[in-house]
Enzyme design. Structure first.
Site, short mmCIF file in Angstrom:
data_model
loop_
_atom_site.label_atom_id
_atom_site.label_comp_id
_atom_site.label_asym_id
_atom_site.label_seq_id
_atom_site.Cartn_x
_atom_site.Cartn_y
_atom_site.Cartn_z
N ARG A 93 44.42 40.33 47.08
CA ARG A 93 43.17 39.93 46.43
C ARG A 93 43.47 39.04 45.23
O ARG A 93 42.77 38.04 44.98
CB ARG A 93 42.37 41.16 45.98
CG ARG A 93 41.12 40.76 45.20
CD ARG A 93 40.27 41.94 44.80
NE ARG A 93 39.11 41.49 44.02
CZ ARG A 93 38.11 42.29 43.63
NH1 ARG A 93 38.12 43.56 43.96
NH2 ARG A 93 37.11 41.81 42.94
N ASN A 147 35.09 44.44 53.51
CA ASN A 147 34.80 43.07 53.13
C ASN A 147 35.79 42.09 53.75
O ASN A 147 36.86 42.50 54.20
CB ASN A 147 34.84 42.95 51.60
CG ASN A 147 33.48 43.19 50.98
OD1 ASN A 147 32.46 42.82 51.53
ND2 ASN A 147 33.46 43.82 49.82
N CYS A 169 26.49 46.64 53.63
CA CYS A 169 27.02 46.24 52.32
C CYS A 169 26.27 47.01 51.24
O CYS A 169 25.05 47.18 51.31
CB CYS A 169 26.84 44.74 52.11
SG CYS A 169 27.40 44.17 50.49
N ASP A 170 27.01 47.44 50.24
CA ASP A 170 26.38 48.21 49.16
C ASP A 170 25.88 47.34 48.01
O ASP A 170 25.21 47.84 47.12
CB ASP A 170 27.39 49.22 48.60
CG ASP A 170 28.58 48.52 47.95
OD1 ASP A 170 29.32 47.83 48.67
OD2 ASP A 170 28.78 48.66 46.74
N HIS A 200 25.94 38.91 50.89
CA HIS A 200 26.27 38.31 49.59
C HIS A 200 25.60 36.95 49.42
O HIS A 200 26.09 36.07 48.70
CB HIS A 200 27.79 38.16 49.40
CG HIS A 200 28.49 39.46 49.16
ND1 HIS A 200 29.83 39.56 48.88
CD2 HIS A 200 28.02 40.73 49.14
CE1 HIS A 200 30.16 40.83 48.72
NE2 HIS A 200 29.07 41.56 48.88
N TYR A 264 25.66 37.14 44.04
CA TYR A 264 26.77 36.33 44.51
C TYR A 264 26.38 34.87 44.71
O TYR A 264 27.26 34.01 44.83
CB TYR A 264 27.34 36.89 45.81
CG TYR A 264 28.20 38.11 45.61
CD1 TYR A 264 29.59 38.01 45.56
CD2 TYR A 264 27.63 39.38 45.48
CE1 TYR A 264 30.39 39.12 45.38
CE2 TYR A 264 28.42 40.50 45.30
CZ TYR A 264 29.79 40.38 45.26
OH TYR A 264 30.58 41.48 45.07
N ARG A 284 39.34 39.11 38.38
CA ARG A 284 38.72 40.40 38.69
C ARG A 284 39.72 41.37 39.33
O ARG A 284 39.69 42.57 39.07
CB ARG A 284 37.52 40.16 39.62
CG ARG A 284 36.87 41.42 40.15
CD ARG A 284 36.10 42.18 39.11
NE ARG A 284 35.50 43.38 39.69
CZ ARG A 284 35.15 44.45 39.01
NH1 ARG A 284 35.30 44.49 37.70
NH2 ARG A 284 34.61 45.49 39.61
#
Length: 441
Positions: A93, A147, A169-170, A200, A264, A284
């Site tokens: 990531r 994701n 998706c939360d 998103h 997003y 992040r």
């Protein structure tokens, strides 16, 4: 009442303890016999599993826990797979975020080139889980919130079209909780929403109370002035990167003052701003590794060392409640209204029927029944068409091993300024993902 067997795929995730805590909260409504944890990283999973075993022994000794790296053991005789895997973990990531930023492009884990890189890693991982489930428990359902959900959903649609997979998706749930808080409600469940878009990448068009009264005038007023910021006490607002994201929603909302947006969208509509306000050395991913990652594993180790979970600071994750609600809807045919990522197929009649859209559905034992959204405005439709093109090209690039299509996908992303920049980023991402991506030609 029937008891259920659940496999949490991604058992070593920092979200696993929160999901187990939520499952325990719902035992009266959703009884569980066995929870299985599955991960391909046994060492990482062991810390989470050993802590959760103590937690279960103290709070629900009747629930059995099994942790395994063996697919047959983990996927045999189960009713649900709750999948939240991260192929490459946070180390990858970090590269997803930092490589695009090096080229002056948004560095984000699900949007733009970073999301595409993550998608290319996630597709084979999720397909592998589906295949395990279908081999060992063919009647089971997978609740997938791995994701980047948009790319993964397109891959499951195209490459496993008959599988019992629900893509969710939360993120909208987290935003709806903030909206509810600003309206003075105890929970988002006191509201009913109309929403459409891609994962998103969507818009709320109406929010009503349980009497059918529209709350949108108040919601729009607040978002236009403050974004989704509340009084500052929400969990998201304690994190610097999220705090700025919630406030930026007011600038996104200005583009269509009659709706309120998914946060997003800022990455697509204000990419120059995002790059200018990003730290290329500390993204992040670093924030999560130094924050949530250390906290959850530290708490789990403390439980193991003390032999008790009685004073743990581990809490239920917001998004976990959505997953349990979804499992209940399938198990008990509740027909609960929920946002799902589903094949459009006419729900938005002026949009690609094969696109995976995020819209309200009524969920029961046979899966989601789409609610018709109707035609959407040109602005949203055009943005969505461009982004669906990105997602479909990524899946085709994965399936065909095509360098050309992946270059096209990155070039098409609204976050990327030119084909030259797209190619430079792609070449760096290929080098970084040699252990995960198929060979591209």
């Amino acid at each position: 009442m029937k008891t259920f067997n659940i496999t949490i795929a991604g058992g070593g995730s920092t979200f696993t303890p929160g999901i187990i805590l939520m499952l325990l909260d719902y035992l009266d409504e959703f009884p569980i016999d066995t929870i299985k944890l599955y991960d391909n990283d046994g060492d990482r999973q062991k810390t989470i599993a050993d802590a959760c075993a103590i937690l279960l022994k103290e709070r629900a000794p009747e629930v059995r826990l099994l942790a395994s790296t063996n697919p047959e053991e983990a996927f045999t005789n189960i009713d649900f797979v709750m999948a939240h895997i991260r192929v490459g973990k946070y180390a990858m990531r970090e590269l997803d975020e930092k490589i695009p930023l090096k080229h002056g492009v948004v560095g984000q884990e699900t949007c733009g080139p970073g999301g595409i890189a993550y998608g290319m890693r996630s597709i084979p991982g999720v397909l592998e889980l589906i295949d395990y489930m279908e081999k060992y428990s063919p009647e089971a359902w997978m609740l997938n919130y791995s994701n980047p959900a948009a790319i993964v959903a397109e891959a499951t649609r195209k490459l496993r079209p008959h599988s019992k997979v629900l893509n969710i998706c939360d993120m909208p749930i987290g935003i709806e909780e903030l909206i509810a808080k600003n309206l003075g409600f105890a929970s988002r469940k006191e509201m009913e929403v109309d929403y459409y878009g891609l994962n998103h990448f969507g818009w709320w068009t109406d929010i009503r109370d349980k009497n059918g009264l529209s709350l949108m005038p108040d919601v729009i007023k607040h978002v236009s002035q403050h974004g989704y910021a509340t009084d500052g006490t929400s969990e998201l607002e304690q994190q610097e990167s999220w705090n700025s994201t919630l406030k930026k929603a007011r600038d996104v909302q200005a583009l269509d003052p009659e709706t309120v947006p998914n946060t997003y969208l800022k990455y697509y509509l204000y990419p120059d701003y995002e790059v200018a306000h990003s730290n290329k050395e500390y993204t992040r991913a670093n924030e999560v590794m130094e924050g949530r990652e250390k906290f959850v594993f530290g708490e789990c180790q403390a439980i193991i060392d003390k032999g008790t979970a009685k004073e743990t600071k581990l809490v239920i994750d917001e998004h976990a409640s959505y997953i349990v609600d979804l499992a209940k809807a399938i198990a008990f045919n509740t027909k609960e209204r929920m946002l799902m990522i589903v094949e459009n197929n006419g729900a938005i009649p002026n949009f690609d029927p094969t696109a995976m859209v995020e819209i309200p559905c009524l969920v029961g034992s046979n899966g989601p029944e789409k609610l018709v959204v109707g035609e959407i405005p040109r602005f949203q439709k055009s943005l969505m068409e461009q982004q669906v093109g990105v997602e479909k090209l990524v899946v085709e690039a994965f399936e065909e091993g095509s360098y050309q299509k992946l270059w096209q996908a990155i070039t098409l992303s609204k976050t990327v300024p030119s084909a030259k920049v797209a190619k430079d980023i792609l070449d760096d991402l290929i080098e970084a993902n040699k252990a995960f991506w198929p060979a591209l030609k």
